[in-house]
Design a protein around this motif. Structure first.
Motif, PDB file in Angstrom:
ATOM      1  N   TRP A 203       3.472  -5.162   1.776  1.00 26.39           N
ATOM      2  CA  TRP A 203       2.074  -5.061   1.959  1.00 26.39           C
ATOM      3  C   TRP A 203       1.697  -5.423   3.305  1.00 26.39           C
ATOM      4  CZ3 TRP A 203      -2.156  -8.564  -0.267  1.00 26.39           C
ATOM      5  CH2 TRP A 203      -3.416  -7.997   0.314  1.00 26.39           C
ATOM      6  N   THR A 204       1.547  -6.586   3.513  1.00 27.41           N
ATOM      7  CA  THR A 204       1.097  -7.050   4.711  1.00 27.41           C
ATOM      8  C   THR A 204       2.466  -7.486   5.494  1.00 27.41           C
ATOM      9  OG1 THR A 204       0.921  -9.232   3.840  1.00 27.41           O
ATOM     10  CG2 THR A 204      -1.214  -8.082   4.227  1.00 27.41           C
ATOM     11  N   LEU A 205       3.442  -7.497   4.957  1.00 29.12           N
ATOM     12  CA  LEU A 205       4.943  -7.754   5.567  1.00 29.12           C
ATOM     13  C   LEU A 205       5.813  -6.561   5.310  1.00 29.12           C
ATOM     14  CD1 LEU A 205       5.563 -11.302   4.910  1.00 29.12           C
ATOM     15  CD2 LEU A 205       4.698 -10.225   7.229  1.00 29.12           C
ATOM     16  N   ASN A 206       6.162  -5.886   6.506  1.00 27.23           N
ATOM     17  CA  ASN A 206       7.241  -4.856   6.056  1.00 27.23           C
ATOM     18  C   ASN A 206       8.381  -5.319   5.793  1.00 27.23           C
ATOM     19  OD1 ASN A 206       8.540  -5.410   8.473  1.00 27.23           O
ATOM     20  ND2 ASN A 206       7.357  -3.954   9.909  1.00 27.23           N
ATOM     21  N   GLU A 207       9.519  -4.337   5.494  1.00 31.74           N
ATOM     22  CA  GLU A 207      10.892  -5.074   5.093  1.00 31.74           C
ATOM     23  C   GLU A 207      11.464  -5.962   6.034  1.00 31.74           C
ATOM     24  OE1 GLU A 207      15.202  -3.116   4.765  1.00 31.74           O
ATOM     25  OE2 GLU A 207      13.674  -2.279   3.204  1.00 31.74           O
ATOM     26  N   LYS A 208      11.313  -5.599   7.591  1.00 27.55           N
ATOM     27  CA  LYS A 208      12.030  -6.673   8.338  1.00 27.55           C
ATOM     28  C   LYS A 208      11.467  -7.940   8.370  1.00 27.55           C
ATOM     29  CE  LYS A 208      13.278  -6.645  13.213  1.00 27.55           C
ATOM     30  NZ  LYS A 208      13.274  -5.910  14.498  1.00 27.55           N
ATOM     31  N   GLU A 209      10.054  -7.837   8.230  1.00 26.94           N
ATOM     32  CA  GLU A 209       9.251  -9.173   8.333  1.00 26.94           C
ATOM     33  C   GLU A 209       9.311  -9.735   7.232  1.00 26.94           C
ATOM     34  OE1 GLU A 209       5.720  -7.360  11.060  1.00 26.94           O
ATOM     35  OE2 GLU A 209       5.757  -7.233   8.870  1.00 26.94           O
TER      36      GLU A 209
ATOM     37  N   LEU B  94      11.777 -14.368   4.266  1.00 32.79           N
ATOM     38  CA  LEU B  94      12.457 -14.889   3.190  1.00 32.79           C
ATOM     39  C   LEU B  94      13.713 -15.913   3.689  1.00 32.79           C
ATOM     40  CD1 LEU B  94      12.547 -11.729   1.053  1.00 32.79           C
ATOM     41  CD2 LEU B  94      11.964 -13.881  -0.073  1.00 32.79           C
ATOM     42  N   ASP B  95      14.058 -15.486   4.692  1.00 32.02           N
ATOM     43  CA  ASP B  95      15.200 -16.276   5.333  1.00 32.02           C
ATOM     44  C   ASP B  95      14.536 -17.750   5.684  1.00 32.02           C
ATOM     45  OD1 ASP B  95      17.286 -14.180   5.175  1.00 32.02           O
ATOM     46  OD2 ASP B  95      16.769 -13.749   7.410  1.00 32.02           O
ATOM     47  N   GLU B  96      13.417 -17.889   6.078  1.00 36.75           N
ATOM     48  CA  GLU B  96      12.851 -19.257   6.591  1.00 36.75           C
ATOM     49  C   GLU B  96      12.614 -19.810   5.482  1.00 36.75           C
ATOM     50  OE1 GLU B  96       9.762 -18.607   8.991  1.00 36.75           O
ATOM     51  OE2 GLU B  96      10.808 -17.399  10.692  1.00 36.75           O
TER      52      GLU B  96
ATOM     53  N   VAL C  63       3.991  -4.585 -10.447  1.00 30.63           N
ATOM     54  CA  VAL C  63       2.942  -3.957  -9.693  1.00 30.63           C
ATOM     55  C   VAL C  63       2.896  -4.297  -8.060  1.00 30.63           C
ATOM     56  CG1 VAL C  63       1.200  -5.764  -9.895  1.00 30.63           C
ATOM     57  CG2 VAL C  63       0.564  -3.303 -10.121  1.00 30.63           C
ATOM     58  N   TYR C  64       3.446  -5.444  -7.514  1.00 32.05           N
ATOM     59  CA  TYR C  64       3.160  -5.829  -6.091  1.00 32.05           C
ATOM     60  C   TYR C  64       4.062  -4.544  -5.414  1.00 32.05           C
ATOM     61  CZ  TYR C  64       1.942 -10.569  -7.632  1.00 32.05           C
ATOM     62  OH  TYR C  64       1.526 -11.640  -8.183  1.00 32.05           O
ATOM     63  N   SER C  65       3.706  -4.117  -4.410  1.00 29.84           N
ATOM     64  CA  SER C  65       2.372  -4.259  -3.579  1.00 29.84           C
ATOM     65  C   SER C  65       1.728  -2.608  -3.794  1.00 29.84           C
ATOM     66  CB  SER C  65       2.675  -4.381  -2.264  1.00 29.84           C
ATOM     67  OG  SER C  65       3.126  -5.625  -2.059  1.00 29.84           O
TER      68      SER C  65
ATOM     69  N   GLN D 236       3.982   2.842  -4.422  1.00 29.77           N
ATOM     70  CA  GLN D 236       3.743   3.401  -5.848  1.00 29.77           C
ATOM     71  C   GLN D 236       3.749   2.133  -6.869  1.00 29.77           C
ATOM     72  OE1 GLN D 236       3.402   6.582  -6.747  1.00 29.77           O
ATOM     73  NE2 GLN D 236       3.111   6.932  -4.582  1.00 29.77           N
ATOM     74  N   GLY D 237       4.127   1.017  -6.340  1.00 31.53           N
ATOM     75  CA  GLY D 237       4.462  -0.304  -7.036  1.00 31.53           C
ATOM     76  C   GLY D 237       6.053  -0.451  -7.041  1.00 31.53           C
ATOM     77  N   GLY D 238       6.440  -1.840  -7.132  1.00 26.26           N
ATOM     78  CA  GLY D 238       7.743  -2.329  -7.325  1.00 26.26           C
ATOM     79  C   GLY D 238       8.376  -2.442  -5.779  1.00 26.26           C
ATOM     80  N   GLU D 239       7.560  -2.216  -4.901  1.00 20.02           N
ATOM     81  CA  GLU D 239       7.926  -2.611  -3.238  1.00 20.02           C
ATOM     82  C   GLU D 239       8.210  -3.848  -3.013  1.00 20.02           C
ATOM     83  OE1 GLU D 239       5.724   1.138  -3.354  1.00 20.02           O
ATOM     84  OE2 GLU D 239       5.151  -0.770  -4.218  1.00 20.02           O
ATOM     85  N   SER D 240       7.616  -5.102  -3.622  1.00 19.72           N
ATOM     86  CA  SER D 240       7.893  -6.446  -3.409  1.00 19.72           C
ATOM     87  C   SER D 240       9.183  -6.506  -4.199  1.00 19.72           C
ATOM     88  CB  SER D 240       6.768  -7.287  -3.911  1.00 19.72           C
ATOM     89  OG  SER D 240       6.981  -8.470  -3.779  1.00 19.72           O
ATOM     90  N   GLU D 241       9.388  -6.114  -5.144  1.00 23.15           N
ATOM     91  CA  GLU D 241      10.661  -6.422  -5.911  1.00 23.15           C
ATOM     92  C   GLU D 241      11.822  -5.648  -5.224  1.00 23.15           C
ATOM     93  OE1 GLU D 241       9.607  -6.661 -10.881  1.00 23.15           O
ATOM     94  OE2 GLU D 241       9.873  -4.641  -9.961  1.00 23.15           O
ATOM     95  N   ARG D 242      11.563  -4.677  -4.842  1.00 22.95           N
ATOM     96  CA  ARG D 242      12.932  -3.799  -3.865  1.00 22.95           C
ATOM     97  C   ARG D 242      13.050  -4.535  -2.992  1.00 22.95           C
ATOM     98  NH1 ARG D 242       9.642   0.632  -5.185  1.00 22.95           N
ATOM     99  NH2 ARG D 242      10.475   2.169  -6.874  1.00 22.95           N
ATOM    100  N   ILE D 243      12.275  -5.198  -1.977  1.00 18.16           N
ATOM    101  CA  ILE D 243      12.562  -5.880  -1.102  1.00 18.16           C
ATOM    102  C   ILE D 243      13.217  -7.403  -1.130  1.00 18.16           C
ATOM    103  CG2 ILE D 243      11.378  -7.343   0.975  1.00 18.16           C
ATOM    104  CD1 ILE D 243       9.264  -5.189   1.299  1.00 18.16           C
ATOM    105  N   ILE D 244      12.805  -7.815  -2.150  1.00 17.44           N
ATOM    106  CA  ILE D 244      13.582  -9.329  -2.681  1.00 17.44           C
ATOM    107  C   ILE D 244      14.941  -8.722  -3.044  1.00 17.44           C
ATOM    108  CG2 ILE D 244      13.320 -11.114  -4.366  1.00 17.44           C
ATOM    109  CD1 ILE D 244      10.184 -10.740  -4.291  1.00 17.44           C
ATOM    110  N   GLY D 245      14.737  -7.859  -3.769  1.00 15.09           N
ATOM    111  CA  GLY D 245      16.413  -7.472  -4.428  1.00 15.09           C
ATOM    112  C   GLY D 245      17.236  -7.330  -3.337  1.00 15.09           C
ATOM    113  N   LYS D 246      16.819  -6.346  -2.261  1.00 17.82           N
ATOM    114  CA  LYS D 246      17.533  -6.085  -1.144  1.00 17.82           C
ATOM    115  C   LYS D 246      17.982  -7.223  -0.404  1.00 17.82           C
ATOM    116  CE  LYS D 246      17.876  -2.374   2.544  1.00 17.82           C
ATOM    117  NZ  LYS D 246      17.095  -1.365   3.271  1.00 17.82           N
ATOM    118  N   TRP D 247      17.085  -8.074  -0.169  1.00 20.59           N
ATOM    119  CA  TRP D 247      17.328  -9.228   0.648  1.00 20.59           C
ATOM    120  C   TRP D 247      18.462 -10.169  -0.141  1.00 20.59           C
ATOM    121  CZ3 TRP D 247      16.096 -14.315  -0.898  1.00 20.59           C
ATOM    122  CH2 TRP D 247      16.206 -15.463   0.074  1.00 20.59           C
TER     123      TRP D 247
END
Length: 322
Positions: A25-31, A36-38, A52-54, A61-72
């Motif tokens: 949402w306010t942070l893209n994948e790279k950000e 998350l590293d910090e 439902v985030y973001s 569509q939903g699930g964006e936050s979960e996808r980023i956390i999972g990929k990280w």
């Protein structure tokens, strides 16, 4: 940093849990990866997200936050270092909230895929649908726990009556018990926890984690007039706080933060984690500099006088007086 036990589980959390609503949402994948590293480097190992985030961000569509956390987690190989919480029950496009058995079982598998993990440490009922029997909901979680998909469960935003019914069903019917309850709580909003919910949680050894802990950024002190809100993502959340009571709370935060040489956000978070019955405050950050408030909150020693001043400024009586 002192870790706190969550309910009657083997899960532990720092006093501050990172809110993953900003990822996608306010942070893209790279950000998000950088943040998350910090967080991990600084010891903030408990991450809170939801299916439902973001979804509310344009094009999502939903699930964006979960996808980023999972990929990280997969990219960094750190799943075993993270206490991961996610949620089910929000409207993901079906047009209603849903905590029925079939929906939960399907949604859990979708979350596991997005998170690229075999298990969820803490799975929350995000919202009540006010129609599914509590036994059905808990029964769905029982299946997930037996299958190893979920370790423990929590609830968010339930009414005192539905939380009580759920806890009673757990005792009487040998169903899984909500170990953590999550609700909005801050100096600006105290009523949703203080009272019946707090009593229920204390009586049943249910930990409490708080969201909107900084009142959508208002308690940082950066929004002090309507002009400060123009063009801000959180304008609709914050605009009603700019009344006499809100300004008085900011004034008190200014005084306490000046005394300790820390930020308003640090004081506001410290107040929460020092309140009776509260295990951890959920907070988000979009910049590295924002994490300074987390360290301040977990390090500062607020005096009894500080707590009294903050309690009085944010009390119901303060609302009535203003």
């Amino acid at each position: 940093m002192e870790l706190k036990k969550l309910g009657n589980t083997d899960l532990q959390t720092p006093p501050i849990i990172f809110g993953g609503n900003v990822f996608g949402w306010t942070l893209n994948e790279k950000e998000s990866f950088k943040m998350l590293d910090e967080l991990l480097e600084q010891g903030y190992t408990c991450i809170d997200t939801a299916d439902v985030y973001s979804r509310w961000a344009e094009g999502n569509q939903g699930g964006e936050s979960e996808r980023i956390i999972g990929k990280w987690m997969k990219d960094r190989g750190v799943r075993d270092k993270i206490t991961l919480a996610t949620k089910v029950g929000s409207d993901m496009g079906q047009g209603k909230k849903d905590i029925s058995e079939n929906y939960i079982l399907e949604a859990a598998q979708e979350s596991l895929k997005r998170l690229e993990t075999d298990y969820i440490d803490l799975y929350y009922t995000h919202w009540d649908d006010d129609r599914t029997p509590v036994e059905e909901t808990l029964g769905a979680y029982q299946k997930l726990i037996r299958n190893g998909d979920v370790k423990y469960i929590g609830a968010s935003n339930l009414s005192p009556a539905r939380l009580r019914d759920s806890l009673n069903a757990s005792k009487e019917k040998a169903l899984p018990k909500y170990q953590v309850f999550q609700q909005e709580y801050s100096l600006m909003n105290r009523d949703k926890i203080e009272g019946d919910i707090l009593e229920l949680c204390q009586e049943n050894n249910v930990s409490i984690s708080t969201y909107f802990s900084l009142a959508s950024g208002f308690l940082t002190g950066k929004y002090r007039s309507k002009d400060d809100l123009e063009g801000q993502n959180r304008k609709d959340f914050v605009k009603d706080y700019l009344d006499d009571r809100g300004k008085n709370i900011l004034k008190t935060l200014d005084e306490v933060s000046e005394e300790h040489g820390i930020s308003n956000a640090g004081v506001a978070l410290a107040w929460i984690i020092n309140r009776p019955g509260i295990t951890a405050a959920i907070a988000s950050a979009t910049k590295s500099s924002h994490l300074k408030a987390f360290k301040e909150a977990t390090s500062v020693k607020l005096s009894d006088e500080d707590m009294v001043k903050l309690n009085e400024a944010s009390s119901k009586k303060a609302l009535q007086d203003n």
